[in-house]
Motif scaffolding. Sequence first.
Motif, PDB file in Angstrom:
ATOM      1  N   GLU A  83      14.533 -23.170 126.361  1.00  0.00           N
ATOM      2  CA  GLU A  83      13.819 -24.496 126.736  1.00  0.00           C
ATOM      3  C   GLU A  83      14.403 -25.827 126.048  1.00  0.00           C
ATOM      4  O   GLU A  83      13.956 -26.274 125.144  1.00  0.00           O
ATOM      5  N   CYS A 105      16.427 -26.443 135.524  1.00  0.00           N
ATOM      6  CA  CYS A 105      15.437 -27.198 134.780  1.00  0.00           C
ATOM      7  C   CYS A 105      14.447 -27.941 135.529  1.00  0.00           C
ATOM      8  O   CYS A 105      13.329 -27.963 135.093  1.00  0.00           O
ATOM      9  N   CYS A 110      11.693 -28.484 133.023  1.00  0.00           N
ATOM     10  CA  CYS A 110      11.993 -28.707 131.561  1.00  0.00           C
ATOM     11  C   CYS A 110      13.209 -29.868 131.901  1.00  0.00           C
ATOM     12  O   CYS A 110      13.887 -29.591 132.494  1.00  0.00           O
TER      13      CYS A 110
END
Length: 328
Positions: A83, A105, A110
């Motif tokens: 993360e 992502c 993220c």
Amino acid sequence: MDAHVANEIICRPVRPTKSIPSLTEDVTAGLFATRKHLPAKYFYDERGSALFDQICDEPEYYPTRTEDALLERSAREIIATVEPAQIIEFGSGMSRKIRHLFKACSELECYPTYIPFDVCDDVMIKSGQELSGKFTWLEVAPLSGDYTAGLGNLPVVAGQNLLMFLGGTIGNFTEEQGISFLHEVRGLMSSTDQLLLGADRVKDPDVLHAAYNDVAGITAEFNLNILDVLNRELSADFDRANFEHYAFYNPEENQIEMHLVCMCDQEVWFDALDRSLSFNEGDAIRTEISRKFTRETLEYMFNEAGFEVRSHYESSAIPFSLVLARPR
Ligand code: AVJ
């Protein structure tokens, strides 16, 4: 136009913390030595970088596409595990390898900042623009400099960092240099940061041999290009017709070695050094080592550098490793 186009990409220079030898010093110490050798980094002028790109497309050169496929397969798990708030990439080149991570992502919502770190500002800006066109959430904040010149001035921020060193470039370092580089990277990291390393593996010597002796001769061109670099930068008069590309796998050292073998007795004049270098027929210049690892030698290197291996992603048909490690 719209907001992200207005977002200019600005490269921040990273001041070296170590003095690195100049080309003149490397040539003086390496070429004017009993066993002639040159650092592999001098391959990569504009033409050399373009040739390396071409090598990656040759059918025999498996590392790039093998790592790429592995990264594609592992991207979601890597992003979910780390993360990251920042992704810092050493030797980012054209930032091609990283796309799979940004795709993951997007899927996992993220949104890290991407910090490529390489020597060529223009390439980082152009690649950064392309990336942020594709991933509109992406902020690109390049660092420009030589990552072998010390990392003490790298502006690493708090928060979860994913540091990356891909492509198998770690193999260009000797074991000692590799451990010391990773140890330096370790010094930048907090306990929640992680490092993703791409490393080529020991495999069938015929497969290794073919990868560095492509039939199209691109690797040979790439190897010989270093002579053009010396001619240009040091006003030398190498005749590349007098040298031959010679690359082989050395199973005792677990490494590919690339050489340029001199085919006749000759004198080469270096105007910038005001001296000449004599070659005898059969003399060789070692231009690169490309080490191939086993699971064990990878673990050993990480361990020596102060890391603990968290996940080891590996391809099976053609062995290649992506190792995710954290400070121990
Ligand atoms: C960019 C260092 C990973 O060692 O395979 C390709 C360079 N040399 N063909 C490698 C290279 C000859 C490459 N690395």
